[in-house]
Design an enzyme around this catalytic site. Structure first.
Site, PDB file in Angstrom:
ATOM      1  N   ILE A 199       0.870  -1.199   0.000  1.00 21.75           N
ATOM      2  CA  ILE A 199       0.000   0.000   0.000  1.00 21.75           C
ATOM      3  C   ILE A 199       0.898   1.237   0.000  1.00 21.75           C
ATOM      4  CG2 ILE A 199      -1.828   1.257   1.198  1.00 21.75           C
ATOM      5  CD1 ILE A 199      -2.569  -1.340   2.658  1.00 21.75           C
ATOM      6  N   GLU A 215       6.406 -13.331  11.232  1.00 19.24           N
ATOM      7  CA  GLU A 215       7.807 -12.906  11.329  1.00 19.24           C
ATOM      8  C   GLU A 215       8.620 -14.060  11.919  1.00 19.24           C
ATOM      9  OE1 GLU A 215       9.109  -9.417  10.816  1.00 19.24           O
ATOM     10  OE2 GLU A 215       7.327  -9.632   9.610  1.00 19.24           O
ATOM     11  N   LYS A 262       5.253  -0.148  13.050  1.00 19.80           N
ATOM     12  CA  LYS A 262       4.661   0.567  11.914  1.00 19.80           C
ATOM     13  C   LYS A 262       3.970   1.852  12.377  1.00 19.80           C
ATOM     14  CE  LYS A 262       4.381  -3.772   9.429  1.00 19.80           C
ATOM     15  NZ  LYS A 262       3.622  -5.029   9.290  1.00 19.80           N
TER      16      LYS A 262
HETATM   17  N1  HSE Z   1       4.811 -10.089   9.584  1.00 19.04           N
HETATM   18  C1  HSE Z   1       4.310  -8.907   8.955  1.00 19.04           C
HETATM   19  C2  HSE Z   1       2.797  -9.054   8.863  1.00 19.04           C
HETATM   20  C3  HSE Z   1       4.939  -8.763   7.585  1.00 19.04           C
HETATM   21  O1  HSE Z   1       2.264 -10.106   9.228  1.00 19.04           O
HETATM   22  O2  HSE Z   1       2.122  -8.116   8.466  1.00 19.04           O
HETATM   23  C4  HSE Z   1       4.888  -7.390   6.993  1.00 19.04           C
HETATM   24  O3  HSE Z   1       5.437  -6.402   7.761  1.00 19.04           O
END
Ligand code: HSE
Length: 436
Positions: free
Chosen positions: A137, A191, A206
């Site tokens: 995005i 992750e 984020k």
């Molecule tokens: N592990 C992250 C998620 C990957 O599940 O969104 C992208 O940042």
């Protein structure tokens, strides 16, 4: 300009995606840049394993990061190795060597962003990071460029695909958290350390990046209240649905009266709002700007090609400037405004609440719980008492009106101290205005 030379650190999933896009879209990319573009060197510790969709023999592979970082021919360094070190040192070295940098590394920016952006500013170089938030995005660009005329007032994001996938599966199939997490790991969504996904840490990374940019205020990770989804039960999900809500892991930022509140936690949102339909590994960010009003961004928040799409957006932006002989300015980087917002302590944040109280089925239990809430100035909006499922306990489910977090935490302690309350009360915050 002869050619823009790109060096890549890391040929993992995203690095391989970036190389694939180079081979499949090179002609259009060069037209859009206005100059030829070359992959000059790609450094990875493993240069022998095959990469699906790529002929590794055609790639300028090396195990020596210096061929990317120190070679004077490289104009743009793309950091895709992830983690804090050596990624941080590599980026600082690339900037010190006068290179522009592109990174997808959200954990690094959320932890060492201030140092890295200061180094970029000092050297007059770009440090671009579109791929660090919400994968494919183009959200960073939207906030930085498209919404430049706005003061952002609020942001609500589903920015972790793994936890959204888990909550969606728990909702649709009634499965337990642990079972769905194992499935998500097997599918490669999570992750390396799934704690980052399910405990809200990845979402907090984020949010730190987005909030710093959107509110032009220094934000530390420790300023963000973080709670994950690992304690959510299928029971909460069913009850939420019965009451017309869905549970989502939201990253929330709200500005007002010179303050900024930042939090990541499971949130009940009405199932009538568009965000409740965002399921699986998709991401969505709903934001409000004072000039544009409401906006919603939706798309794939992770994965090889969506993330490669964002990495190329940054490479092309920098390459265009190089091709036109333009330099970077401090305004290309996230810069703080002259008026910083002060961070609101979590105890002062207000929200409505869902409470799941497991109490003994005997006279005056409800009165005791209601009494504690009333004493703490928390007004009850609705109560459901479910039939007894357990030998001793009966579930009492309550929705409250808006109240301060500090009052709710105090009330929760008192409720859990009641002799008639048999297991700790579960609480989920409820947001119903923002995402409509
Ligand atoms: N592990 C992250 C998620 C990957 O599940 O969104 C992208 O940042």
């Amino acid at each position: 300009m002869e050619a823009v030379n790109v060096g890549i650190l890391g040929l993992g999933t995203v690095g391989a995606g970036v190389a694939k896009v180079f081979f499949s879209h090179r002609e259009e990319l060069e037209e859009k840049i206005g100059a030829p573009v070359k992959l000059h060197a790609i450094a990875d510790l493993d240069i022998t394993s095959p990469r699906q969709g790529l002929t590794t023999g055609e790639l300028p592979l090396t195990t020596d990061a210096a061929r990317v970082l120190d070679d004077a021919a490289v104009d743009i360094v793309v950091e895709l190795i992830g983690g804090l070190e050596p990624a941080r040192s590599f980026i600082l070295r690339a900037l010190a060597n006068g290179k522009h940098v592109v990174t997808a590394n959200k954990a690094l920016l959320a932890t060492h962003g201030e140092e890295l952006f200061a180094a970029a500013c000092k050297r007059g170089r770009m440090l671009a990071f579109e791929a660090a938030v919400a994968g494919g995005i183009p959200l960073i660009r939207a906030v930085k460029e498209g919404l430049v005329a706005n003061r952002i007032t609020s942001m609500y994001g589903i920015v972790n695909g793994t936890s959204n996938y888990i909550l969606s599966k728990m909702t649709d199939e009634g499965q337990e958290f642990g079972q769905v997490l194992a499935e998500a790991q097997a599918k490669g969504y999570a992750e390396a350390d799934p704690t980052f996904d399910v405990e809200g840490i990845d979402s907090a990374h984020k949010l730190q990046i987005l909030a710093t940019l959107a509110f032009r205020t220094p934000v530390r990770l420790s300023d963000i209240y973080v709670e994950g989804i690992s304690k959510i039960t299928p029971q909460d999900i069913i009850l939420a649905r019965e009451m017309g809500f869905r549970i989502k892991l939201l990253a929330i930022a709200k500005a007002g009266n010179g303050t900024l509140e930042l939090r990541v936690h499971p949130t009940m949102i009405p199932d009538s709002v568009p965000m409740s339909a965002v399921s699986g590994v998709f991401n969505a960010v709903f934001l409000n700007g004072d000039v544009v009003n409401d906006l919603m961004f939706y798309g794939r928040g992770a994965g090889q090609m969506p993330t490669a799409s964002s990495v190329w957006a940054d490479i092309v932006e920098i390459a265009r400037r190089l091709a036109a002989g333009q330099t970077a300015t401090p305004q290309d980087l996230p810069i703080f405004g002259s008026k910083h917002l002060s961070l609101k302590p979590m105890e002062e944040v207000t929200s409505a609440y869902y409470l799941y109280v497991s109490a003994m089925d005997q006279p005056a239990v409800l009165a005791q719980v209601a009494g504690i809430l009333g004493k703490n100035e928390i007004s009850i909006a609705s109560v459901i008492q479910k039939v007894r499922q357990h030998a001793k306990a009966v579930p009492v489910v309550m929705m409250t009106h808006e109240a301060q977090e500090g009052s709710m935490q105090k009330a929760l302690k008192e409720i859990n101290n009641l002799r008639v309350v048999v297991v700790p009360t579960r609480m989920i915050r409820v947001e119903d205005s923002p995402v409509s």
